[in-house]
Motif scaffolding. Structure first.
Motif, PDB file in Angstrom:
ATOM      1  N   VAL A   7       0.839  -1.203   0.000  1.00  0.00           N
ATOM      2  CA  VAL A   7       0.000   0.000   0.000  1.00  0.00           C
ATOM      3  C   VAL A   7       0.872   1.249   0.000  1.00  0.00           C
ATOM      4  N   SER A   8       1.863   1.269   0.920  1.00  0.00           N
ATOM      5  CA  SER A   8       2.745   2.437   0.998  1.00  0.00           C
ATOM      6  C   SER A   8       3.562   2.588  -0.282  1.00  0.00           C
ATOM      7  N   SER A  10       2.728   1.725  -3.291  1.00  0.00           N
ATOM      8  CA  SER A  10       1.894   2.268  -4.380  1.00  0.00           C
ATOM      9  C   SER A  10       1.794   3.787  -4.249  1.00  0.00           C
ATOM     10  N   ALA A  11       1.704   4.256  -3.002  1.00  0.00           N
ATOM     11  CA  ALA A  11       1.622   5.708  -2.793  1.00  0.00           C
ATOM     12  C   ALA A  11       2.935   6.385  -3.162  1.00  0.00           C
ATOM     13  N   GLN A  15       3.209   9.335  -5.893  1.00  0.00           N
ATOM     14  CA  GLN A  15       3.713  10.672  -5.566  1.00  0.00           C
ATOM     15  C   GLN A  15       4.935  11.007  -6.405  1.00  0.00           C
ATOM     16  N   MET A  51      -5.647  11.052  -9.193  1.00  0.00           N
ATOM     17  CA  MET A  51      -5.412   9.881  -8.341  1.00  0.00           C
ATOM     18  C   MET A  51      -6.706   9.163  -8.029  1.00  0.00           C
ATOM     19  N   THR A  53      -8.279   5.375  -5.879  1.00  0.00           N
ATOM     20  CA  THR A  53      -7.994   4.207  -5.065  1.00  0.00           C
ATOM     21  C   THR A  53      -7.722   3.018  -5.973  1.00  0.00           C
ATOM     22  N   ASN A  72      -6.485  -1.044  -0.354  1.00  0.00           N
ATOM     23  CA  ASN A  72      -6.025  -1.194  -1.725  1.00  0.00           C
ATOM     24  C   ASN A  72      -4.826  -0.370  -2.137  1.00  0.00           C
ATOM     25  N   GLY A  73      -4.549   0.716  -1.483  1.00  0.00           N
ATOM     26  CA  GLY A  73      -3.493   1.582  -1.975  1.00  0.00           C
ATOM     27  C   GLY A  73      -4.025   2.580  -2.983  1.00  0.00           C
ATOM     28  N   VAL A  74      -3.135   3.187  -3.739  1.00  0.00           N
ATOM     29  CA  VAL A  74      -3.539   4.276  -4.610  1.00  0.00           C
ATOM     30  C   VAL A  74      -2.859   4.123  -5.958  1.00  0.00           C
ATOM     31  N   SER A 123       3.633  14.404   1.048  1.00  0.00           N
ATOM     32  CA  SER A 123       2.929  13.116   1.025  1.00  0.00           C
ATOM     33  C   SER A 123       3.927  11.970   0.928  1.00  0.00           C
ATOM     34  N   ALA A 126       5.396  11.367   4.302  1.00  0.00           N
ATOM     35  CA  ALA A 126       4.434  10.694   5.188  1.00  0.00           C
ATOM     36  C   ALA A 126       4.402   9.202   4.893  1.00  0.00           C
ATOM     37  N   ASN A 127       4.437   8.860   3.608  1.00  0.00           N
ATOM     38  CA  ASN A 127       4.374   7.447   3.253  1.00  0.00           C
ATOM     39  C   ASN A 127       5.668   6.715   3.581  1.00  0.00           C
TER      40      ASN A 127
ATOM     41  N   ASN B  28      -3.197   2.820   4.253  1.00  0.00           N
ATOM     42  CA  ASN B  28      -4.083   3.106   3.120  1.00  0.00           C
ATOM     43  C   ASN B  28      -4.622   4.528   3.184  1.00  0.00           C
ATOM     44  N   ILE B  30      -3.165   7.127   4.545  1.00  0.00           N
ATOM     45  CA  ILE B  30      -2.091   8.066   4.212  1.00  0.00           C
ATOM     46  C   ILE B  30      -1.786   8.005   2.724  1.00  0.00           C
ATOM     47  N   ALA B  31      -1.825   6.789   2.165  1.00  0.00           N
ATOM     48  CA  ALA B  31      -1.557   6.645   0.726  1.00  0.00           C
ATOM     49  C   ALA B  31      -2.598   7.391  -0.099  1.00  0.00           C
ATOM     50  N   ASN B  32      -3.833   7.427   0.394  1.00  0.00           N
ATOM     51  CA  ASN B  32      -4.915   8.062  -0.358  1.00  0.00           C
ATOM     52  C   ASN B  32      -5.212   9.480   0.120  1.00  0.00           C
ATOM     53  N   THR B  35      -6.306  11.531  -2.812  1.00  0.00           N
ATOM     54  CA  THR B  35      -7.292  10.973  -3.737  1.00  0.00           C
ATOM     55  C   THR B  35      -8.632  11.676  -3.572  1.00  0.00           C
ATOM     56  N   MET B 101      -1.023  10.261  11.423  1.00  0.00           N
ATOM     57  CA  MET B 101       0.353  10.086  11.872  1.00  0.00           C
ATOM     58  C   MET B 101       0.391   9.749  13.366  1.00  0.00           C
TER      59      MET B 101
END
Lengths: 146, 133
Positions: A7-8, A10-11, A15, A51, A53, A72-74, A123, A126-127, B28, B30-32, B35, B101
């Motif tokens: 998930v991370s 994919s982000a 990014q 972006m 999901t 799912n991630g992004v 972002s 953060a990931n 998830n 944070i990843a989104n 979005t 966070m």
């Protein structure tokens, strides 16, 4: 087991692509010949990412989400073009100037690009933090019973 | 007493599983964070949900001096809820980055604490078996 990491990841990919698009916009801020349309050159158009999901909207996915809530991630679903009008500058000596002496310049606004770049960087950071957390948790799990 | 397959062990296993699930949902979220239209998710236990909504299963007491107790939740699996009723951004996204966070850090410490507990339990068993450190 490595789902959180995927998930991370994919982000991070998304990014990074966003940063790449911003770089392309900045690099082409003065490109008057971006694309050939019907034999005429058109300036570069600003690109934007969209972006979404990750994962297709299938029945199986909805079912999994309802039952186990698969996260799912992004992903970047598409790269769109900004449809705002081009900038006009009076430069009669320019080879792409029209008969009145005006040149169409790309609709890239450096301010917007910088904002987007900073947002993408934050972002991304953060990931990376999330990924680090997951990594240390998995490493701790390996120590159970030692 | 059952050495390995007892309530406390099961409880710790469940909480580790919950921490992993919670980490996945936070990752998830944070990843989104960028979005459009994405709604943040949260991992909770069913009994926490019941406490929040106020309809918890209660023991029937014939005398108020009796000890109040609910159902056992040592092997209850966590559930994931979506926060649909808020919007944090103009694009309908409601991921609060600071909250996520903080939750991430909290969850990590919780996970480490659980592993610490599990380890000390194992080392206790090892001591009892005569090969303790």
């Amino acid at each position: 087991m490595f789902h959180g990491m995927n998930v991370s990841a994919s982000a991070l990919t998304s990014q990074r692509l966003r940063m790449d698009v911003t770089s392309a916009n900045m690099a082409n801020a003065e490109s008057t010949r971006g694309r050939l349309v019907d034999g005429e050159w058109e300036p570069y158009r600003r690109k934007m990412v969209h972006m979404q999901t990750n994962g297709e909207q299938s029945f199986r996915n909805h079912f999994l989400q309802a039952q186990q809530a698969e996260t799912n991630g992004v992903k970047i679903s598409r790269i769109m073009e900004d449809q705002t009008p081009f900038r006009l500058a009076y430069q009669p000596e320019h080879p792409d100037a029209n008969e009145d002496g005006y040149v169409e310049l790309p609709n890239v606004d450096p301010l917007k690009e910088m904002m987007d770049l900073m947002s993408a960087t934050r972002s991304y950071e953060a990931n990376v933090t999330t990924l680090d957390a997951q990594k240390s948790m998995l490493m701790r799990a390996l120590e159970i019973g030692r | 007493m059952n050495l390995l397959n007892n309530d406390a062990m099961r409880l710790m296993e469940t909480s580790l599983k919950a921490a992993t699930t919670r980490h996945n949902t936070i990752a998830n979220n944070i990843a989104n964070a960028d979005t459009p239209g994405f709604k943040a998710e949260r991992t909770v236990f069913k009994h926490q949900l019941a406490e929040a909504t106020g309809n918890q299963l209660q023991a029937y007491r014939t005398d108020e001096k009796h000890i109040n107790f609910g159902g056992s939740n040592s092997n209850e699996s966590p559930v994931i809820t979506k926060r649909n009723n808020t919007a944090y951004n103009h694009n309908g996204n409601n991921v609060d980055m600071d909250h996520e966070m903080a939750e991430l850090a909290k969850n990590q410490i919780y996970y480490n604490a659980m592993i610490e507990r599990l380890n000390s339990r194992f080392s206790g068993i090892r001591t009892a078996l005569g090969s303790g450190r």
